[in-house]
Design a protein around this motif. Structure first.
Motif, mmCIF file in Angstrom:
data_model
loop_
_atom_site.group_PDB
_atom_site.id
_atom_site.type_symbol
_atom_site.label_atom_id
_atom_site.label_comp_id
_atom_site.label_asym_id
_atom_site.label_seq_id
_atom_site.Cartn_x
_atom_site.Cartn_y
_atom_site.Cartn_z
ATOM 1 N N ILE A 217 -19.711 15.727 14.161
ATOM 2 C CA ILE A 217 -19.514 17.109 13.705
ATOM 3 C C ILE A 217 -19.803 17.140 12.209
ATOM 4 C CG2 ILE A 217 -17.771 17.662 15.446
ATOM 5 C CD1 ILE A 217 -15.705 17.541 13.065
ATOM 6 N N ILE A 218 -20.131 18.313 11.724
ATOM 7 C CA ILE A 218 -20.238 18.558 10.284
ATOM 8 C C ILE A 218 -19.022 19.406 9.932
ATOM 9 C CG2 ILE A 218 -21.597 19.544 8.413
ATOM 10 C CD1 ILE A 218 -23.040 17.227 9.858
ATOM 11 N N SER A 219 -18.183 18.890 9.059
ATOM 12 C CA SER A 219 -16.962 19.599 8.683
ATOM 13 C C SER A 219 -17.127 20.289 7.338
ATOM 14 C CB SER A 219 -15.792 18.625 8.601
ATOM 15 O OG SER A 219 -14.617 19.313 8.216
ATOM 16 N N ASN A 220 -16.607 21.485 7.266
ATOM 17 C CA ASN A 220 -16.556 22.227 6.015
ATOM 18 C C ASN A 220 -15.112 22.382 5.542
ATOM 19 O OD1 ASN A 220 -19.365 22.992 5.394
ATOM 20 N ND2 ASN A 220 -19.246 23.858 7.457
ATOM 21 N N TYR A 221 -14.215 21.623 6.163
ATOM 22 C CA TYR A 221 -12.800 21.659 5.847
ATOM 23 C C TYR A 221 -12.524 20.820 4.609
ATOM 24 C CZ TYR A 221 -7.769 21.161 6.541
ATOM 25 O OH TYR A 221 -6.410 21.173 6.374
ATOM 26 N N ARG A 222 -11.810 21.367 3.659
ATOM 27 C CA ARG A 222 -11.441 20.617 2.457
ATOM 28 C C ARG A 222 -10.282 19.679 2.799
ATOM 29 N NH1 ARG A 222 -14.112 21.922 -1.755
ATOM 30 N NH2 ARG A 222 -14.959 24.007 -2.042
ATOM 31 N N THR A 223 -10.490 18.411 2.475
ATOM 32 C CA THR A 223 -9.446 17.418 2.692
ATOM 33 C C THR A 223 -9.558 16.373 1.583
ATOM 34 O OG1 THR A 223 -8.435 15.992 4.376
ATOM 35 C CG2 THR A 223 -10.824 15.955 4.227
ATOM 36 N N PRO A 224 -8.451 15.755 1.168
ATOM 37 C CA PRO A 224 -8.520 14.777 0.083
ATOM 38 C C PRO A 224 -9.532 13.676 0.379
ATOM 39 C CG PRO A 224 -6.238 15.317 0.570
ATOM 40 C CD PRO A 224 -7.076 15.954 1.645
ATOM 41 N N GLY A 225 -10.367 13.390 -0.605
ATOM 42 C CA GLY A 225 -11.355 12.334 -0.490
ATOM 43 C C GLY A 225 -12.702 12.776 0.052
ATOM 44 N N PHE A 226 -12.810 14.021 0.487
ATOM 45 C CA PHE A 226 -14.060 14.511 1.055
ATOM 46 C C PHE A 226 -14.441 15.855 0.448
ATOM 47 C CE2 PHE A 226 -12.326 11.693 4.235
ATOM 48 C CZ PHE A 226 -13.440 10.975 4.624
ATOM 49 N N GLU A 227 -15.699 15.958 0.069
ATOM 50 C CA GLU A 227 -16.238 17.209 -0.450
ATOM 51 C C GLU A 227 -17.113 17.828 0.638
ATOM 52 O OE1 GLU A 227 -16.487 20.262 -2.932
ATOM 53 O OE2 GLU A 227 -15.336 18.460 -3.420
ATOM 54 N N PRO A 228 -16.759 19.020 1.140
ATOM 55 C CA PRO A 228 -17.553 19.622 2.207
ATOM 56 C C PRO A 228 -18.970 19.976 1.746
ATOM 57 C CG PRO A 228 -15.536 20.893 1.777
ATOM 58 C CD PRO A 228 -15.633 19.838 0.740
ATOM 59 N N PRO A 229 -19.923 19.967 2.637
ATOM 60 C CA PRO A 229 -19.807 19.528 4.022
ATOM 61 C C PRO A 229 -19.881 18.004 4.119
ATOM 62 C CG PRO A 229 -22.053 20.223 3.600
ATOM 63 C CD PRO A 229 -21.274 20.454 2.328
ATOM 64 N N TYR A 230 -19.246 17.451 5.155
ATOM 65 C CA TYR A 230 -19.308 16.014 5.413
ATOM 66 C C TYR A 230 -19.307 15.796 6.921
ATOM 67 C CZ TYR A 230 -14.258 16.716 5.827
ATOM 68 O OH TYR A 230 -13.026 17.181 6.180
ATOM 69 N N SER A 231 -19.867 14.675 7.326
ATOM 70 C CA SER A 231 -19.957 14.386 8.759
ATOM 71 C C SER A 231 -18.846 13.440 9.191
ATOM 72 C CB SER A 231 -21.313 13.761 9.080
ATOM 73 O OG SER A 231 -21.453 12.549 8.382
ATOM 74 N N ILE A 232 -18.417 13.641 10.416
ATOM 75 C CA ILE A 232 -17.498 12.732 11.084
ATOM 76 C C ILE A 232 -18.215 12.347 12.375
ATOM 77 C CG2 ILE A 232 -15.209 12.430 12.107
ATOM 78 C CD1 ILE A 232 -14.357 14.882 10.322
ATOM 79 N N ALA A 233 -18.442 11.054 12.571
ATOM 80 C CA ALA A 233 -19.251 10.621 13.710
ATOM 81 C C ALA A 233 -18.592 9.484 14.470
ATOM 82 C CB ALA A 233 -20.626 10.169 13.219
ATOM 83 N N VAL A 234 -18.886 9.447 15.754
ATOM 84 C CA VAL A 234 -18.562 8.290 16.580
ATOM 85 C C VAL A 234 -19.874 7.525 16.716
ATOM 86 C CG1 VAL A 234 -17.807 7.458 18.838
ATOM 87 C CG2 VAL A 234 -16.711 9.476 17.812
ATOM 88 N N VAL A 235 -19.875 6.307 16.193
ATOM 89 C CA VAL A 235 -21.068 5.455 16.234
ATOM 90 C C VAL A 235 -20.855 4.407 17.321
ATOM 91 C CG1 VAL A 235 -22.446 3.765 14.962
ATOM 92 C CG2 VAL A 235 -21.627 5.842 13.814
ATOM 93 N N GLU A 236 -21.816 4.337 18.235
ATOM 94 C CA GLU A 236 -21.791 3.298 19.262
ATOM 95 C C GLU A 236 -22.548 2.102 18.715
ATOM 96 O OE1 GLU A 236 -23.495 2.631 23.693
ATOM 97 O OE2 GLU A 236 -22.372 4.496 23.332
ATOM 98 N N LEU A 237 -21.819 1.021 18.479
ATOM 99 C CA LEU A 237 -22.405 -0.171 17.883
ATOM 100 C C LEU A 237 -23.305 -0.897 18.879
ATOM 101 C CD1 LEU A 237 -19.222 -1.432 16.028
ATOM 102 C CD2 LEU A 237 -21.190 -0.233 15.037
ATOM 103 N N GLU A 238 -24.279 -1.613 18.344
ATOM 104 C CA GLU A 238 -25.193 -2.412 19.160
ATOM 105 C C GLU A 238 -24.435 -3.350 20.104
ATOM 106 O OE1 GLU A 238 -27.868 -5.392 17.108
ATOM 107 O OE2 GLU A 238 -29.283 -3.725 17.352
ATOM 108 N N GLU A 239 -23.274 -3.823 19.650
ATOM 109 C CA GLU A 239 -22.462 -4.762 20.429
ATOM 110 C C GLU A 239 -21.633 -4.067 21.512
ATOM 111 O OE1 GLU A 239 -23.565 -6.534 16.583
ATOM 112 O OE2 GLU A 239 -22.645 -4.614 17.094
ATOM 113 N N GLY A 240 -21.585 -2.723 21.497
ATOM 114 C CA GLY A 240 -20.871 -1.985 22.535
ATOM 115 C C GLY A 240 -19.736 -1.096 22.081
ATOM 116 N N PRO A 241 -18.819 -1.570 21.228
ATOM 117 C CA PRO A 241 -17.703 -0.712 20.831
ATOM 118 C C PRO A 241 -18.162 0.519 20.050
ATOM 119 C CG PRO A 241 -17.222 -2.993 20.295
ATOM 120 C CD PRO A 241 -18.680 -2.915 20.685
ATOM 121 N N ARG A 242 -17.310 1.506 20.038
ATOM 122 C CA ARG A 242 -17.545 2.723 19.250
ATOM 123 C C ARG A 242 -16.565 2.742 18.091
ATOM 124 N NH1 ARG A 242 -18.177 6.850 24.349
ATOM 125 N NH2 ARG A 242 -20.189 6.022 25.033
ATOM 126 N N ILE A 243 -17.029 3.286 16.963
ATOM 127 C CA ILE A 243 -16.219 3.341 15.759
ATOM 128 C C ILE A 243 -16.346 4.740 15.145
ATOM 129 C CG2 ILE A 243 -18.098 2.344 14.389
ATOM 130 C CD1 ILE A 243 -15.980 0.983 12.623
#
Length: 136
Positions: free
Chosen positions: A68-94
């Motif tokens: 998602i692309i967030s436009n919500y202001r939160t400490p440590g992040f300047e909007p817009p910023y992305s929040i992603a689930v990355v599926e690693l080559e090894e299998g797990p998601r982070i």
């Protein structure tokens, strides 16, 4: 250094992960019984409950599973910023952020290849984020 409520605090179970990120390495765990590679860190395999686990160095490569692309202001992040689930080559998601590109659905897309990028937050904590693959 003053305590910051937004800085992760390593535990005995996660110490290997944070030591790895500080060395620009993404570390996962692999079960010696069933060979499952998993994240987040824990002292036993989530697939078979074995405590016979090793820490391995991951490739740091993956694809964007969802974001998602967030436009919500939160400490440590300047909007817009992305929040992603990355599926690693090894299998797990982070769960992480995509950096090094425009924060829009024109620049970030599903199944886009990405690779780990490391961002020091404090002297002890380095965050793992992801950039589009092949970016400097």
């Amino acid at each position: 250094m003053t305590k910051n409520a937004h800085v992760p605090v390593p535990t005995p179970e996660t110490a290997h992960f944070w030591e790895g990120t500080r060395q620009n390495e993404l570390r996962l765990q692999k079960c010696r019984s069933c060979f499952e590679i998993y994240f987040p860190p824990r002292p036993f395999c989530p697939a078979c409950s074995s405590q016979a686990v090793d820490v391995i160095r991951a490739s740091g490569k993956g694809i964007i599973h969802t974001f998602i692309i967030s436009n919500y202001r939160t400490p440590g992040f300047e909007p817009p910023y992305s929040i992603a689930v990355v599926e690693l080559e090894e299998g797990p998601r982070i769960l992480s952020n995509i950096v090094g590109c425009e924060q829009s659905s024109d620049a970030i897309r599903m199944e886009m290849p990405v690779e780990a990028a490391f961002e020091p937050l404090t002297d002890e904590i380095t965050l793992v984020k992801f950039t589009p693959a092949g970016q400097p």
